[in-house]
Design a protein around this motif. Structure first.
Motif, PDB file in Angstrom:
ATOM      1  N   GLN A   9      -3.286   4.207  -2.348  1.00 60.74           N
ATOM      2  CA  GLN A   9      -4.265   5.394  -1.826  1.00 60.74           C
ATOM      3  C   GLN A   9      -3.938   6.420  -1.617  1.00 60.74           C
ATOM      4  O   GLN A   9      -3.116   7.198  -2.114  1.00 60.74           O
ATOM      5  CB  GLN A   9      -3.936   5.196  -0.247  1.00 60.74           C
ATOM      6  CG  GLN A   9      -4.699   3.849   0.184  1.00 60.74           C
ATOM      7  CD  GLN A   9      -5.844   3.878   0.197  1.00 60.74           C
ATOM      8  OE1 GLN A   9      -6.723   4.910   0.124  1.00 60.74           O
ATOM      9  NE2 GLN A   9      -6.406   2.434  -0.109  1.00 60.74           N
ATOM     10  N   ARG A  10      -5.048   7.519  -2.645  1.00 60.05           N
ATOM     11  CA  ARG A  10      -4.873   8.766  -2.794  1.00 60.05           C
ATOM     12  C   ARG A  10      -5.059  10.099  -1.264  1.00 60.05           C
ATOM     13  O   ARG A  10      -6.103   8.969  -0.383  1.00 60.05           O
ATOM     14  CB  ARG A  10      -6.353   9.201  -3.382  1.00 60.05           C
ATOM     15  CG  ARG A  10      -6.481  10.889  -3.788  1.00 60.05           C
ATOM     16  CD  ARG A  10      -7.066  10.941  -4.517  1.00 60.05           C
ATOM     17  NE  ARG A  10      -6.998  12.999  -4.573  1.00 60.05           N
ATOM     18  CZ  ARG A  10      -6.545  13.267  -6.199  1.00 60.05           C
ATOM     19  NH1 ARG A  10      -5.120  12.738  -6.292  1.00 60.05           N
ATOM     20  NH2 ARG A  10      -6.511  15.161  -5.706  1.00 60.05           N
ATOM     21  N   VAL A  14       0.587  -1.165  -0.093  1.00 66.14           N
ATOM     22  CA  VAL A  14       0.018  -0.184   0.341  1.00 66.14           C
ATOM     23  C   VAL A  14       1.111   1.155   0.056  1.00 66.14           C
ATOM     24  O   VAL A  14       1.773   1.305   1.069  1.00 66.14           O
ATOM     25  CB  VAL A  14      -1.008   0.175   1.435  1.00 66.14           C
ATOM     26  CG1 VAL A  14      -1.769   1.420   0.662  1.00 66.14           C
ATOM     27  CG2 VAL A  14      -1.638  -1.717   1.458  1.00 66.14           C
ATOM     28  N   ILE A  15       0.464   2.132  -0.986  1.00 64.30           N
ATOM     29  CA  ILE A  15       1.515   3.248  -1.079  1.00 64.30           C
ATOM     30  C   ILE A  15       0.692   3.983  -1.101  1.00 64.30           C
ATOM     31  O   ILE A  15      -0.828   4.405  -1.287  1.00 64.30           O
ATOM     32  CB  ILE A  15       2.059   3.129  -1.801  1.00 64.30           C
ATOM     33  CG1 ILE A  15       1.846   3.195  -3.644  1.00 64.30           C
ATOM     34  CG2 ILE A  15       3.585   1.947  -2.295  1.00 64.30           C
ATOM     35  CD1 ILE A  15       2.523   3.732  -5.361  1.00 64.30           C
ATOM     36  N   PHE A  16       0.970   5.531  -0.886  1.00 65.64           N
ATOM     37  CA  PHE A  16       0.132   6.959  -0.913  1.00 65.64           C
ATOM     38  C   PHE A  16       0.483   7.617  -1.957  1.00 65.64           C
ATOM     39  O   PHE A  16       2.133   8.297  -2.341  1.00 65.64           O
ATOM     40  CB  PHE A  16       0.402   7.338   0.110  1.00 65.64           C
ATOM     41  CG  PHE A  16      -0.070   6.887   1.172  1.00 65.64           C
ATOM     42  CD1 PHE A  16      -1.503   5.739   2.043  1.00 65.64           C
ATOM     43  CD2 PHE A  16       1.149   6.412   1.621  1.00 65.64           C
ATOM     44  CE1 PHE A  16      -1.189   4.902   3.094  1.00 65.64           C
ATOM     45  CE2 PHE A  16       1.208   5.233   3.281  1.00 65.64           C
ATOM     46  CZ  PHE A  16      -0.229   4.991   3.690  1.00 65.64           C
ATOM     47  N   GLU A  17      -0.352   8.790  -2.899  1.00 63.86           N
ATOM     48  CA  GLU A  17      -0.166   9.500  -3.863  1.00 63.86           C
ATOM     49  C   GLU A  17      -0.840  11.140  -3.616  1.00 63.86           C
ATOM     50  O   GLU A  17      -2.284  10.515  -3.993  1.00 63.86           O
ATOM     51  CB  GLU A  17      -0.013   9.159  -5.459  1.00 63.86           C
ATOM     52  CG  GLU A  17       0.237   9.940  -6.158  1.00 63.86           C
ATOM     53  CD  GLU A  17       2.147  10.320  -6.206  1.00 63.86           C
ATOM     54  OE1 GLU A  17       1.963  11.434  -6.535  1.00 63.86           O
ATOM     55  OE2 GLU A  17       2.281   9.725  -5.261  1.00 63.86           O
ATOM     56  N   PRO A  18      -0.633  12.276  -2.941  1.00 59.23           N
ATOM     57  CA  PRO A  18       0.660  12.333  -3.149  1.00 59.23           C
ATOM     58  C   PRO A  18       0.966  11.818  -1.654  1.00 59.23           C
ATOM     59  O   PRO A  18       0.407  10.617  -0.711  1.00 59.23           O
ATOM     60  CB  PRO A  18       0.554  13.819  -2.674  1.00 59.23           C
ATOM     61  CG  PRO A  18      -0.357  14.524  -2.104  1.00 59.23           C
ATOM     62  CD  PRO A  18      -1.110  13.225  -2.828  1.00 59.23           C
ATOM     63  N   GLN A  19       2.491  11.888  -1.478  1.00 54.68           N
ATOM     64  CA  GLN A  19       2.567  11.100  -0.492  1.00 54.68           C
ATOM     65  C   GLN A  19       2.782  12.189   0.510  1.00 54.68           C
ATOM     66  O   GLN A  19       2.594  13.598   0.059  1.00 54.68           O
ATOM     67  CB  GLN A  19       4.895  10.989  -0.918  1.00 54.68           C
ATOM     68  CG  GLN A  19       5.007  10.174  -1.300  1.00 54.68           C
ATOM     69  CD  GLN A  19       6.376  10.276  -1.821  1.00 54.68           C
ATOM     70  OE1 GLN A  19       7.141   9.163  -2.227  1.00 54.68           O
ATOM     71  NE2 GLN A  19       7.680  10.877  -0.829  1.00 54.68           N
TER      72      GLN A  19
END
Length: 311
Positions: A95-96, A51-56
């Motif tokens: 994930q936004r 699970v990563i985020f954009e933007p950080q």
């Protein structure tokens, strides 16, 4: 490797081994987590998911409070490519990170993302992982969960120093590409489509490809010996990355690349630029004649370095 954007997930996930983080740069510390996650997923017969985020998150909060955004190592597309190249993941859930997501409590993140979203059975996190509103969630809270097992990994050391995105940023800012390479486990690279520019290089006899990059603040600036990959294969070249202060006053970084022994149209192509060696810092010149002379000197310096490196 599947990529899930926003709230879109495949129906009825049947158990996942999960890790969560920014993975900016996808360095050796990240790779250690990914390899361990892959092994645990296989042994438990689960899907491996990051699970990563954009933007950080720090970028989001910086914009919200009017602060300069942190320096970015890898835009989303390059990050996903590196995660795919690791060979460790079945899927990445992007994930936004917006006001709604930022306001979620740690308990809500566990329920909505880890349990309802991914049916998490095994969770692996880094030793500095915090989550939820005001970073209230931590390893202790995750260990209390009965629906999945939580483990964490220790820091990975490179030459006695902790492998981290911060260490890579510091190395790139200082122009120490060898140090950055040792922490990343790969050469630093960026990619983007070739766009139309001012075409000033043509008037100097040095046509350049202007690479469109997402509008982040990047850790790297200066003039570099590079290698470019595209539909033409591979070509060595020289690149300027920065504000180009002699002919521009805009605040966005520009990546301009001159390819050696190449003629042809590159507009619209996606090029992958690998930074091999820093030649000099960015500088503002008194006029175009001085700039032209320096560009030709940079080309000579890049060719000399590349020839020596290949010997």
């Amino acid at each position: 490797m599947e990529i899930w954007l926003g709230r879109k997930l495949p129906p009825a996930l049947q158990g996942s081994a999960v890790t969560v983080g920014n993975f900016d740069g996808v360095h050796l510390g990240h790779l250690h987590i990914l390899e361990r996650l892959r092994d645990e997923a296989r042994s438990r017969k689960l899907r491996s998911v990051a699970v990563i985020f954009e933007p950080q998150p720090l970028e989001f909060f910086g914009r919200r409070h009017g602060s300069p955004a942190p320096l970015r190592l890898t835009p989303l597309r390059d990050k996903l490519a590196l995660l795919r190249q690791s060979g460790c993941l079945d899927a990445v859930w992007v994930q936004r990170f917006n006001p709604e997501f930022a306001g979620r409590s740690a308990e809500d993140f566990i329920q909505s993302v880890l349990l309802a979203g991914l049916d998490t059975r095994y969770l692996l996190i880094g030793d500095d992982f915090r989550f939820g509103h005001r970073r209230s969630g931590d390893f202790a809270l995750l260990q209390q969960q009965e629906n999945f097992v939580t483990e964490r990994t220790p820091s990975i050391l490179v030459a006695g120093e902790r492998a981290s995105s911060t260490a890579v940023r510091q190395a790139l800012q200082a122009g120490r590409l060898d140090t950055a390479r040792s922490i990343l486990g790969h050469d630093y690279r960026l990619s983007g489509h070739v766009k139309h520019g001012a075409k000033l290089g043509r008037t100097f006899g040095v046509p350049t490809a202007n690479i469109h990059l997402p509008p982040h603040r990047y850790a790297l600036s200066g003039v570099f010996a590079v290698r470019a990959e595209g539909s033409f294969g591979r070509r060595d070249g020289v690149a300027s990355f920065g504000l180009n202060p002699t002919v521009s006053d805009t605040p966005e970084s520009k990546l301009e690349v001159h390819l050696f022994n190449f003629s042809g149209c590159l507009y619209g192509q996606r090029l992958h630029i690998t930074f091999l060696h820093k030649l000099r810092d960015e500088a503002k010149f008194a006029g175009l004649d001085e700039l032209k002379a320096q560009i030709h000197a940079d080309i000579g310096a890049a060719k000399c370095w590349l020839a020596a490196a290949a010997a």
